[in-house]
Design an enzyme around this catalytic site. Structure first.
Site, PDB file in Angstrom:
ATOM      1  N   GLU A 101       0.809  -1.229   0.000  1.00  0.00           N
ATOM      2  CA  GLU A 101       0.000   0.000   0.000  1.00  0.00           C
ATOM      3  C   GLU A 101       0.840   1.277   0.000  1.00  0.00           C
ATOM      4  O   GLU A 101       0.474   2.271  -0.631  1.00  0.00           O
ATOM      5  CB  GLU A 101      -0.960   0.010   1.192  1.00  0.00           C
TER       6      GLU A 101
ATOM      7  N   ASP B  55      -9.496   0.614   5.528  1.00  0.00           N
ATOM      8  CA  ASP B  55      -8.618   0.413   6.695  1.00  0.00           C
ATOM      9  C   ASP B  55      -7.146   0.446   6.283  1.00  0.00           C
ATOM     10  O   ASP B  55      -6.278   0.793   7.084  1.00  0.00           O
ATOM     11  CB  ASP B  55      -8.906  -0.944   7.341  1.00  0.00           C
ATOM     12  N   PHE B  56      -6.874   0.042   5.048  1.00  0.00           N
ATOM     13  CA  PHE B  56      -5.476  -0.078   4.604  1.00  0.00           C
ATOM     14  C   PHE B  56      -4.846   1.291   4.324  1.00  0.00           C
ATOM     15  O   PHE B  56      -3.657   1.382   4.036  1.00  0.00           O
ATOM     16  CB  PHE B  56      -5.365  -0.984   3.380  1.00  0.00           C
TER      17      PHE B  56
ATOM     18  N   HIS C 291     -11.519  -4.532   8.708  1.00  0.00           N
ATOM     19  CA  HIS C 291     -12.015  -4.361   7.338  1.00  0.00           C
ATOM     20  C   HIS C 291     -13.326  -3.580   7.298  1.00  0.00           C
ATOM     21  O   HIS C 291     -14.069  -3.678   6.325  1.00  0.00           O
ATOM     22  CB  HIS C 291     -12.241  -5.725   6.668  1.00  0.00           C
TER      23      HIS C 291
END
Lengths: 327, 329
Positions: free
Chosen positions: A60, A85-86, A129
């Protein structure tokens, strides 16, 4: 007019922009043959090829950083993070690099990219998530933050986001993906910073974002049966925020309920409530502002608990009645 | 080595070598002046000096073309100067003046010079590495043919961004060079305590790309190795990881007592491995310049920095009206 899903509207916006401008490309994990974690980019690799529908490793920070570098040098990347969330893993590139770049370099250059990412709970994906972290992004000067609730808005706002010369965080709510709406086939765009009145009313204003717009609309139908007329304002973009539309609505109704899915504490609803308290609309208030948001807990897995963690239709109905002293 | 540099690269003329010597002096005098002004309280904030590391910035960037790009680090004054920045505007930025590269809003750690292909210094360790990969991606997708060098320190190679970026660049064969200036310390952390291998360049193996160790205080070796990496990148053969072993003479930043290293170690690098003295010696031995010319180059650089200081001191402060400008395009 035809109806398509929110998911298809997002895809269509990307397709139209990529056809119109060779500088636009999509980059992210599993967005190629797989079509993206939620299928948003399904079929796009066939039309645009692997160079422009660029599958990345699970990295990411590199995805976001490459978007910054590509944007600084003349491309207009769209990047997809599989779950919002990432963003935490890409945070340096978004917060320290993309958002600061223009200002700290004295106004030189620009960083035009869009980060698309599915947000919110309701799919049983639990704590890592299902978060709604938009207030965090909204807190960072230099970023723009978009939260479309309908397919029509998703297409028009995404096109505006891609055309924008700044980094834009584009939150797609997972439960909105399958919702359908009338969406024009041609090209249109919705300016960032323009709220939409999703329903007109006279007794109370509800400012709602993303999936809460749908819950508020359902609540409004129920409340109407009791003779309560609800106006629903969907800011659509929380940065920039259309303060004028919200202020005018509150001046008209004299009551405000703010509802979002993200945790209430430190959430964007506090910003809207404060903005009204500081504005001329304060003098028009006939009741204290009500603020609804998620409980201060990680999103639980169990579906009953998951639902209880965030505001529901009945919570909105109750809040509206409380502002009217009709509980 | 100098012969092979001159033979390998026709663009590297004797005149260019003299210019490079001037550039290394500029870098040194710039940072020494900053150090002095900092101690006097005339420059605020913090700053990270690259005195002693002049050969990596000057040498690596010497083999680039104007269209090529770089990303830099918080120890970035040398890269900025080598990529063609005006030391007047750099000094003005450190003085917080409106004539500075960032109109006084960036300071030492955030100078960018986009017109010259410098995509920016960086206050985040490893922050510029993925950005360089993105710039290289643009070059590849638009077939622009330019190469990007990402400079970073030994400490940055322990950041996730380094590994993510280098892996991504490797699989896509992007025209980017990962240039590690191993100055032996990540702040106070000796590299040998932070990395369980002798050479950081060995990390290239994990990504299927060449890794090269080079004496970072020998500008000719730096030029040769970088030129080879640039050629590979331009030919579409992908990235190279270069590790240049060098040394920062000063501390990490201000108020660094340097308790983590010995005086002997510092003196060894200063007296025996000074990159400027080494280059000058070679140029004199090769008859490219004489002692008198060497002193004249040094004096000219010193004067350039004095002029930069005057320019900075005489430049106006930014007006408060500019406070809210340039957040968004």
């Amino acid at each position: 007019m035809r109806e398509i899903t929110y998911l298809e509207a997002v895809r269509e916006a990307m397709q139209e922009e990529m056809r119109a401008n060779p500088d636009v490309f999509l980059m992210g994990e599993d967005i190629g043959v797989y079509g993206g974690a939620f299928g948003v980019s399904r079929g796009m690799i066939e039309e645009f090829g692997p160079e422009r529908i660029r599958n990345t490793p699970i990295s990411e920070a590199a995805i976001a950083g490459a978007a910054v570098g590509a944007a600084m040098t003349g491309m207009r990347p769209i990047i997809e993070l599989q779950f919002s969330d990432f963003i935490t893993i890409a945070a340096d590139q978004l917060i320290n690099q993309a958002a600061k770049n223009r200002y700290m370099f004295g106004g030189k250059g620009k960083v035009p990219f869009v980060l698309r990412t599915p947000a919110g709970s309701g799919t049983g994906a639990a704590a890592q998530h299902s978060q709604s972290l938009e207030a965090w992004m909204a807190h960072i000067p230099g970023l723009k933050v978009v939260q479309p609730s309908t397919a029509y808005d998703a297409k028009g706002l995404l096109k505006a986001a891609i055309d924008d010369d700044n980094p834009v965080i584009f939150y797609e709510h997972k439960l909105c993906y399958r919702t359908k709406d009338h969406v024009p086939e041609g090209s249109y765009s919705i300016p960032l910073g323009k709220a939409d009145i999703k329903r007109e009313g006279t007794d109370v204003t509800i400012v709602a974002t993303a999936i809460m717009v749908h819950k508020a609309l359902q609540a409004a139908v129920e409340l109407e049966k009791e003779g309560i007329s609800v106006e629903i304002v969907d800011p659509r973009t929380i940065v920039p925020l259309d303060e004028e539309t919200i202020v005018n609505s509150v001046k008209k109704t004299g009551r405000l309920v703010v509802v979002h899915e993200a945790v209430k504490r430190g959430g964007f609803g506090g910003e809207i409530a404060s903005m009204i308290a500081e504005s001329e609309a304060f003098d028009y208030l006939d009741a204290p502002i009500k603020r609804l948001g998620g409980l201060p807990i990680p999103i639980p897995y169990n579906p009953i608990l998951e639902k209880a963690a965030i505001p529901q239709e009945e919570d909105i109905i109750l809040a509206v009645k409380e502002t009217l002293n009709r509980v | 080595m100098i012969d092979s540099v001159l033979q390998n690269d026709k663009k590297i003329t004797e005149e260019k070598l003299q210019e490079l010597l001037h550039q290394m002096w500029l870098i040194r005098f710039f940072d020494e002046k900053v150090d002095e002004f900092f101690a006097k309280g005339l420059i605020h904030g913090t700053t990270h000096l690259c005195v002693g590391q002049e050969a990596t910035a000057a040498g690596a960037i010497a083999v680039l073309e104007e269209r090529d790009k770089i990303t830099s680090t918080h120890r970035g004054h040398g890269h900025c100067i080598a990529k063609g920045a005006d030391v007047k505007r750099m000094m003005a930025e450190l003085f917080g003046r409106v004539t500075g590269y960032c109109k006084g809003k960036g300071g030492s750690m955030h100078i960018a010079d986009l017109d010259k292909g410098n995509l920016g210094a960086n206050g985040i360790v490893g922050g510029g590495i993925p950005i360089a990969v993105g710039a290289a991606l643009t070059s590849q997708m638009k077939k622009l043919g330019y190469v990007t060098i990402s400079f970073f320190g030994d400490g940055a190679t322990n950041e996730g961004s380094f590994h993510e970026a280098i892996n991504m660049a490797s699989i896509w064969k992007l025209p980017v060079i990962f240039f590690c200036e191993n100055n032996q310390y990540g702040m106070s952390g000796p590299v040998k305590e932070m990395v369980n291998i002798v050479n950081i360049a060995d990390r290239a193996k994990s990504y299927g790309i060449p890794g090269v160790v080079v004496d970072g205080n020998d500008i000719f070796t730096v030029m040769k190795v970088t030129a080879e990496a640039v050629e590979r990148a331009r030919n579409g053969e992908g990235p190279t990881l270069i590790e240049a072993k060098t040394y920062r003479w000063k501390g990490h930043s201000k108020s660094d007592g340097k308790k983590y290293r010995t005086r002997e170690e510092e003196m060894e690098w200063r007296t025996r491995r000074d990159p400027i003295a080494r280059m000058e010696k070679v140029l004199i031995e090769e008859g490219i310049l004489n002692e008198e010319q060497a002193r004249s180059i040094e004096q000219r650089a010193k004067q350039d920095i004095e002029d930069a200081v005057k320019f900075a001191e005489n430049s106006p402060m930014p007006s408060l009206d500019s406070l809210l400008e340039d957040v968004y395009a």
